[in-house]
Design an enzyme around this catalytic site. Sequence first.
Site, PDB file in Angstrom:
ATOM      1  N   PRO A  44     -17.719 -31.723  99.957  1.00  0.00           N
ATOM      2  CA  PRO A  44     -16.885 -31.505  98.544  1.00  0.00           C
ATOM      3  C   PRO A  44     -17.616 -30.731  97.358  1.00  0.00           C
ATOM      4  O   PRO A  44     -18.565 -31.199  96.831  1.00  0.00           O
ATOM      5  CB  PRO A  44     -16.482 -32.711  98.148  1.00  0.00           C
ATOM      6  CG  PRO A  44     -16.659 -33.852  99.155  1.00  0.00           C
ATOM      7  CD  PRO A  44     -17.816 -33.319  99.928  1.00  0.00           C
ATOM      8  N   GLU A  45     -17.179 -29.690  97.147  1.00  0.00           N
ATOM      9  CA  GLU A  45     -17.931 -28.927  96.002  1.00  0.00           C
ATOM     10  C   GLU A  45     -16.453 -28.642  95.277  1.00  0.00           C
ATOM     11  O   GLU A  45     -15.437 -29.233  95.440  1.00  0.00           O
ATOM     12  CB  GLU A  45     -18.318 -27.757  96.264  1.00  0.00           C
ATOM     13  CG  GLU A  45     -19.410 -27.553  97.138  1.00  0.00           C
ATOM     14  CD  GLU A  45     -20.194 -26.362  97.684  1.00  0.00           C
ATOM     15  OE1 GLU A  45     -20.231 -25.499  96.964  1.00  0.00           O
ATOM     16  OE2 GLU A  45     -20.891 -26.233  98.759  1.00  0.00           O
TER      17      GLU A  45
END
Length: 280
Positions: free
Chosen positions: A2-3
């Site tokens: 997750p960014e």
Amino acid sequence: MPELPEVETVKGGLEKALLGQRLRSVRVLRRDLRVPVPDDFCKALTGCVVTQIIRRGKYIVGVLDSGRAFVLHLGMSGRVRIYDSGLPANLETHDHVTIEAENGTGIVYHDPRRFGFLILAEAGNWDSRPPFDRMGPEPLSGNNVFNGAVLHQALAGRKGPIKTALLDQSVVAGLGNIYVCEALYDAGIAPERSCALIDEAMCVRLAESIRTILLRAVAAGGSTLRDYQKTDGSLGYFQYSFSVYDREGERCGGCDCSNGSVVRTVQAGRSTFSCPVKQV
DNA sequence: ACACGCTCCTGAACGC
DNA sequence: TGCGTTCAGGAGCGTG
């Protein structure tokens, strides 16, 4: 992994599911995440109304009407699953925290690697405390908070490679390995180029590339590699738009390097993917 | 102040 | 087929 785009997608899901809802029941099945879930976590949330869901960098902040807030980080493998008609009867391995709202919505936090965490903060001043106090500008913020001049200033005095600087959350918030590689490709800047050799014009181009790539990825619901899923279990699809990330040996996404190919290098222990023809 | 290596963790992919 | 090894990486921390 997750960014910013993945976290933004999760934030949207939580907002839709929880905003204005009173939390009825909170359970912690496993406390030892990267940061331990606080002893009073369940008590602090139960009975409160969620008044705001905020994303800052890769963090999600849920503001409660009690004057407190919960702070969620997905780490490497964290997933949030939202069930409109209640929690499932059987939880899975690595489901660590569950939340139920009074309208029946169920939330499950699932994280095999346990690099993520759920902690508490004071709603009024969460942004003046670590890790938010030293966090750089939001690249998608509307008020010109992030632009070439701001980026140039943030890089001033740094001599290390631009790739590792962009991973530093105090330079710009929310980028991780994937989108740094893609943004540098889009801007035509070599990842190993020293920050000292990046002038303001290049920063203008780079800031614009960062925004463009992130906006496209948000629109695609993020990128699904290995762990990430949207809150309804469906997959993001920006991974099909990667120009260089995880494409070692393939042709890059669109420059004119007719027989060139994407190379993988290692910087600060992380894989970097780039096109040596386009990126200088 | 900045740069870099180390650490946490598990599952998937790889190699013999 | 099967078991051991390697890799992925966000971010805090310690060291140079």
